[in-house]
Motif scaffolding. Structure first.
Motif, PDB file in Angstrom:
ATOM      1  N   THR A  88       0.809  -1.213   0.000  1.00 33.21           N
ATOM      2  CA  THR A  88       0.000   0.000   0.000  1.00 33.21           C
ATOM      3  C   THR A  88       0.847   1.270   0.000  1.00 33.21           C
ATOM      4  O   THR A  88       1.910   1.334   0.619  1.00 33.21           O
ATOM      5  CB  THR A  88      -0.938   0.024   1.228  1.00 33.21           C
ATOM      6  OG1 THR A  88      -0.184  -0.282   2.408  1.00 33.21           O
ATOM      7  CG2 THR A  88      -2.038  -1.015   1.080  1.00 33.21           C
ATOM      8  N   LEU A  89       0.335   2.293  -0.708  1.00 30.74           N
ATOM      9  CA  LEU A  89       0.994   3.590  -0.810  1.00 30.74           C
ATOM     10  C   LEU A  89      -0.016   4.687  -0.498  1.00 30.74           C
ATOM     11  O   LEU A  89      -1.216   4.528  -0.723  1.00 30.74           O
ATOM     12  CB  LEU A  89       1.542   3.828  -2.222  1.00 30.74           C
ATOM     13  CG  LEU A  89       2.493   2.804  -2.834  1.00 30.74           C
ATOM     14  CD1 LEU A  89       2.729   3.142  -4.298  1.00 30.74           C
ATOM     15  CD2 LEU A  89       3.815   2.796  -2.085  1.00 30.74           C
ATOM     16  N   ILE A  90       0.487   5.805   0.003  1.00 30.09           N
ATOM     17  CA  ILE A  90      -0.328   7.009   0.185  1.00 30.09           C
ATOM     18  C   ILE A  90       0.301   8.132  -0.631  1.00 30.09           C
ATOM     19  O   ILE A  90       1.527   8.319  -0.613  1.00 30.09           O
ATOM     20  CB  ILE A  90      -0.416   7.413   1.674  1.00 30.09           C
ATOM     21  CG1 ILE A  90      -1.318   6.432   2.428  1.00 30.09           C
ATOM     22  CG2 ILE A  90      -0.960   8.831   1.818  1.00 30.09           C
ATOM     23  CD1 ILE A  90      -1.454   6.732   3.913  1.00 30.09           C
ATOM     24  N   VAL A  91      -0.542   8.852  -1.367  1.00 35.17           N
ATOM     25  CA  VAL A  91      -0.084   9.979  -2.177  1.00 35.17           C
ATOM     26  C   VAL A  91      -0.738  11.244  -1.644  1.00 35.17           C
ATOM     27  O   VAL A  91      -1.955  11.294  -1.459  1.00 35.17           O
ATOM     28  CB  VAL A  91      -0.455   9.789  -3.663  1.00 35.17           C
ATOM     29  CG1 VAL A  91      -0.289  11.100  -4.421  1.00 35.17           C
ATOM     30  CG2 VAL A  91       0.402   8.712  -4.293  1.00 35.17           C
ATOM     31  N   THR A  92       0.060  12.268  -1.372  1.00 38.59           N
ATOM     32  CA  THR A  92      -0.474  13.563  -0.967  1.00 38.59           C
ATOM     33  C   THR A  92      -0.196  14.581  -2.067  1.00 38.59           C
ATOM     34  O   THR A  92       0.791  14.474  -2.791  1.00 38.59           O
ATOM     35  CB  THR A  92       0.163  14.046   0.350  1.00 38.59           C
ATOM     36  OG1 THR A  92       1.587  14.048   0.216  1.00 38.59           O
ATOM     37  CG2 THR A  92      -0.228  13.127   1.492  1.00 38.59           C
ATOM     38  N   ILE A 316       9.946  10.366  -5.815  1.00 39.30           N
ATOM     39  CA  ILE A 316       8.666  10.898  -6.265  1.00 39.30           C
ATOM     40  C   ILE A 316       8.015  11.640  -5.112  1.00 39.30           C
ATOM     41  O   ILE A 316       7.594  11.037  -4.121  1.00 39.30           O
ATOM     42  CB  ILE A 316       7.737   9.766  -6.760  1.00 39.30           C
ATOM     43  CG1 ILE A 316       8.426   8.969  -7.873  1.00 39.30           C
ATOM     44  CG2 ILE A 316       6.418  10.346  -7.271  1.00 39.30           C
ATOM     45  CD1 ILE A 316       7.631   7.779  -8.369  1.00 39.30           C
ATOM     46  N   LYS A 317       7.945  12.939  -5.215  1.00 37.92           N
ATOM     47  CA  LYS A 317       7.420  13.769  -4.143  1.00 37.92           C
ATOM     48  C   LYS A 317       5.951  13.441  -3.876  1.00 37.92           C
ATOM     49  O   LYS A 317       5.143  13.338  -4.793  1.00 37.92           O
ATOM     50  CB  LYS A 317       7.558  15.247  -4.511  1.00 37.92           C
ATOM     51  CG  LYS A 317       7.137  16.200  -3.404  1.00 37.92           C
ATOM     52  CD  LYS A 317       7.361  17.648  -3.817  1.00 37.92           C
ATOM     53  CE  LYS A 317       6.937  18.598  -2.709  1.00 37.92           C
ATOM     54  NZ  LYS A 317       7.116  20.013  -3.104  1.00 37.92           N
ATOM     55  N   GLY A 318       5.630  13.281  -2.607  1.00 39.24           N
ATOM     56  CA  GLY A 318       4.250  13.056  -2.211  1.00 39.24           C
ATOM     57  C   GLY A 318       3.846  11.607  -2.114  1.00 39.24           C
ATOM     58  O   GLY A 318       2.679  11.311  -1.861  1.00 39.24           O
ATOM     59  N   VAL A 319       4.797  10.672  -2.313  1.00 46.56           N
ATOM     60  CA  VAL A 319       4.478   9.246  -2.252  1.00 46.56           C
ATOM     61  C   VAL A 319       5.117   8.628  -1.019  1.00 46.56           C
ATOM     62  O   VAL A 319       6.306   8.822  -0.759  1.00 46.56           O
ATOM     63  CB  VAL A 319       4.968   8.505  -3.512  1.00 46.56           C
ATOM     64  CG1 VAL A 319       4.635   7.009  -3.410  1.00 46.56           C
ATOM     65  CG2 VAL A 319       4.331   9.102  -4.751  1.00 46.56           C
ATOM     66  N   GLU A 320       4.329   7.886  -0.261  1.00 48.84           N
ATOM     67  CA  GLU A 320       4.819   7.241   0.958  1.00 48.84           C
ATOM     68  C   GLU A 320       4.305   5.809   1.005  1.00 48.84           C
ATOM     69  O   GLU A 320       3.110   5.562   0.846  1.00 48.84           O
ATOM     70  CB  GLU A 320       4.311   8.011   2.185  1.00 48.84           C
ATOM     71  CG  GLU A 320       4.698   7.388   3.515  1.00 48.84           C
ATOM     72  CD  GLU A 320       4.027   8.083   4.695  1.00 48.84           C
ATOM     73  OE1 GLU A 320       4.299   7.679   5.833  1.00 48.84           O
ATOM     74  OE2 GLU A 320       3.229   9.018   4.457  1.00 48.84           O
ATOM     75  N   GLU A 321       5.218   4.863   1.205  1.00 48.80           N
ATOM     76  CA  GLU A 321       4.800   3.476   1.356  1.00 48.80           C
ATOM     77  C   GLU A 321       4.410   3.248   2.814  1.00 48.80           C
ATOM     78  O   GLU A 321       5.204   3.483   3.722  1.00 48.80           O
ATOM     79  CB  GLU A 321       5.918   2.517   0.953  1.00 48.80           C
ATOM     80  CG  GLU A 321       5.472   1.068   0.915  1.00 48.80           C
ATOM     81  CD  GLU A 321       6.433   0.178   0.142  1.00 48.80           C
ATOM     82  OE1 GLU A 321       6.047  -0.958  -0.174  1.00 48.80           O
ATOM     83  OE2 GLU A 321       7.556   0.632  -0.149  1.00 48.80           O
ATOM     84  N   VAL A 322       3.169   2.818   3.026  1.00 53.68           N
ATOM     85  CA  VAL A 322       2.632   2.677   4.374  1.00 53.68           C
ATOM     86  C   VAL A 322       2.025   1.282   4.539  1.00 53.68           C
ATOM     87  O   VAL A 322       0.981   0.988   3.964  1.00 53.68           O
ATOM     88  CB  VAL A 322       1.545   3.727   4.658  1.00 53.68           C
ATOM     89  CG1 VAL A 322       1.015   3.577   6.083  1.00 53.68           C
ATOM     90  CG2 VAL A 322       2.069   5.128   4.440  1.00 53.68           C
TER      91      VAL A 322
END
Length: 344
Positions: A88-92, A316-322
């Motif tokens: 899973t990833l979160i993009v802001t 990649i700015k704004g991408v976080e693996e959570v």
């Protein structure tokens, strides 16, 4: 971990996005690909100066982040019901630009449509932010309902595939991908070729000429996939109507995107009037950038999405693996019942 052997599906908590997750997981399992699920949300905006001359945040980033994790946990549970373990990833921030960057790293991106005000509208809403116009890998858009509001039933297997094809490099790449896709499922392939709707186009001689051109175009794919049943259909006028009609009795419709004109010109110029908004089944879009990057080797499928250098997550700015836990099975079951009551 991002890699070019994976499928990415975008979720926003809408039933449309959960239906896209189901489709993506089912295909990932069939194709032997890994699945990554991404939830995108905008950072809090700030209101004008308040009475005490301070700025006040309109929203809570921590709450939004927690909501995103809950959405991901539900989507992960749906994938789990298909026997697929997803990361899973979160993009802001602006999802359109981030998804374009992410598309460098995947075989396919899947998004749901007709989730009012949801992710699909932000990714497909305008030409400038249209994911199919700028992505480096193919895009599948899965509708939640048809234009009459009827829920679309999801099949575990693909039995009929339609493709819009012309003689352009975009049309040839769409045909190549559609043939390989249909063959991998043991499905039939209907090739739809549009001809100008002009005086004389119904003449037998004119139609015979177009049929001959179509036969020549299809021959290499018949040789490459000897067990694939290919049906040919020539339609007068714009292809958009024929392809929309095909979406009602085909499991997938494949189209190539040149960014203007052609089969998907309408898709990128006015999505509210195009196939993506009116199709009753998944639409598999082969983007312009994908085709152009592989232009020198149209006889093969690129080993990576478009033979371009992928980007690591931290680039990649704004991408976080959570990492998130799956929701309970009953949560996934409740969602699946809602998105497709016909499913057994």
């Amino acid at each position: 971990m991002i890699n070019d052997k994976a499928i990415l599906v975008g979720v926003d908590g809408s039933h449309a996005s959960y239906k896209a997750t189901w489709w993506a997981a089912n295909y990932a399992k069939h194709a032997g690909l890994t699945l990554q699920i991404v939830c995108a949300y905008s950072l809090p905006s700030y209101a004008a100066v308040s009475f005490d001359a301070t700025y006040t945040a309109m929203g809570d980033d921590n709450a939004a982040h927690n909501d995103a994790q809950e959405i991901l946990s539900k989507a992960k549970a749906i994938a789990g019901e298909q026997g697929v373990e997803a990361s899973t990833l979160i993009v802001t921030g602006d999802p359109a630009s981030v998804f374009v960057e992410l598309s460098r790293n995947y075989n396919l991106i899947v998004i749901g449509n007709r989730g009012k005000g949801g992710l699909a509208e932000r990714l497909l809403g305008t030409t400038s932010s249209s994911l199919p116009a700028y992505a480096y890998c193919p895009i599948v858009v899965v509708p939640y309902t048809d234009d009459e509001g009827n829920l679309m039933h999801l099949n575990n297997t693909i039995t009929k595939v339609a493709v819009g094809s012309d003689e352009s490099k975009w049309g040839l790449k769409a045909l190549e991908i559609a043939a390989a896709f249909a063959d991998s499922w043991g499905a039939e392939l209907d090739v739809i070729s549009a001809v100008p709707n002009m005086k004389g186009s119904e003449d037998e001689g004119v139609m015979a000429s177009y049929k001959e051109d179509l036969d020549v175009r299809i021959k290499p794919f018949e040789e490459a996939h000897p067990n694939l049943k290919i049906n040919k259909q020539i339609v007068p006028g714009p292809a958009i109507g024929a392809l929309t009609k095909a979406s009602f009795d085909h499991d997938v419709v494949v189209v190539g995107s040149r960014g203007r004109g052609g089969f998907t010109g309408l898709l990128l110029g006015s999505t509210s009037q195009g196939l993506l908004q009116h199709a009753a089944g998944p639409v598999y879009v082969v983007p312009r950038k994908y085709v152009e990057a592989a232009e020198s080797r149209l006889d093969t499928t690129p080993s990576s999405p478009a033979d371009i250098k992928p980007k690591a997550i931290d680039e990649i700015k704004g991408v976080e693996e959570v990492p998130v836990k799956k929701a309970e099975p009953e949560v996934a079951e409740a969602i699946e019942t809602k998105i497709d009551p016909e499913r057994q």
